[in-house]
Write a protein that holds these residues in place. Sequence first.
Motif: not given
Length: 354
Positions: A248, A284, A287, A290-291
């Motif tokens: 990523y 991405i 990702y 969620s981060r």
Amino acid sequence: MSVPGFGFGVTPGPPEGVAAEIRDAEALGFDRMGVWDSPALFRDPWMTLGAVARETSTIRLGTWVSNPVSRHPVVTASAMATLEDLAPGRTYFGIGSGGTGVWHLGQPAARLDELREYIATVRRLLADGRASYQDSDCRLEWGRGTSVPIIISAHGPRALRLAGEVADGVVCGLGVLPEVVSGCLELISEGAESAGRTLADLEVWFTCFWFVDARPGAALAEGAWAATAFAMHFSQGRVEGKFVPSEYREGIARLGEQYDLVSHGKVTDDLKRRYVERADALGIGDYIRSRFMFCGTPEEVESQIRAAMAAGARNFDGALDADLPERRRRIGNWAELVLPRFGREPGAGARADG
């Protein structure tokens, strides 16, 4: 597992409106609030905080966050002491190396050694009214003996270690996934131990965007764009050491480079749509969402928060980019749909622990 602390940061809109908003947030049970410092884009944070102090009595308040570039430390120390006059025991000073607050001045962000010197100077000025800053003597003829906690905003491993070493607290901007939380806490602990302290000596916050809605999918549809703002910080330096899986890294850096600094805090609907499309095209999107977000139904958000808590997080900061009255709606939603799930009822705000 202890009851978590919840706070948020807002852009400084019309001071009376922000004051009324934070008065309501205090009644809803939030622990602290912060005001962004980006003078080219928003109103003055210190004047806004003065209005907030007048309308509140328990909620903690301060800059979230300022920088070492746009104000001399004497000016900042005087502002800190003045706010402490207005809200005794409730104030803090949040500071980082600088984002839009300095970039729109045509200046680079401060180096970490400059941030260290600035913090030390402010502390000496408040302690005894005398300090040396950049090889010049400076003074503060009033406010001696004032004590205001200093919280460092950290978006990288060296900043996290510095916060552990010299600050009273830290707001971690690297995300809220469990592996990120545990990694950040390890770095802060390393810095604290280098100064003869422990992690327990610091007040640690984890920041991300908050979106919650009882309707499945509605929160994600509203807030999917927001994680891009955090990717912007990754683009300002090396991605290595920031707990990003290798697959990523390039995509996050490329997305961050395309972030519109002028629209920061006031993103148009068209730009929000383009941010989501670009993140997904780079592979991405899922990702970073969620981060850098707590997002979903109340049940989904509770699960996300509890996962971060299991990794060691105790205090959570919500970045609120919207103007009034939109952000008041989002504050109310969080208080209604999320706080009771953690034993936080209206009026139950309490000073957060480390």
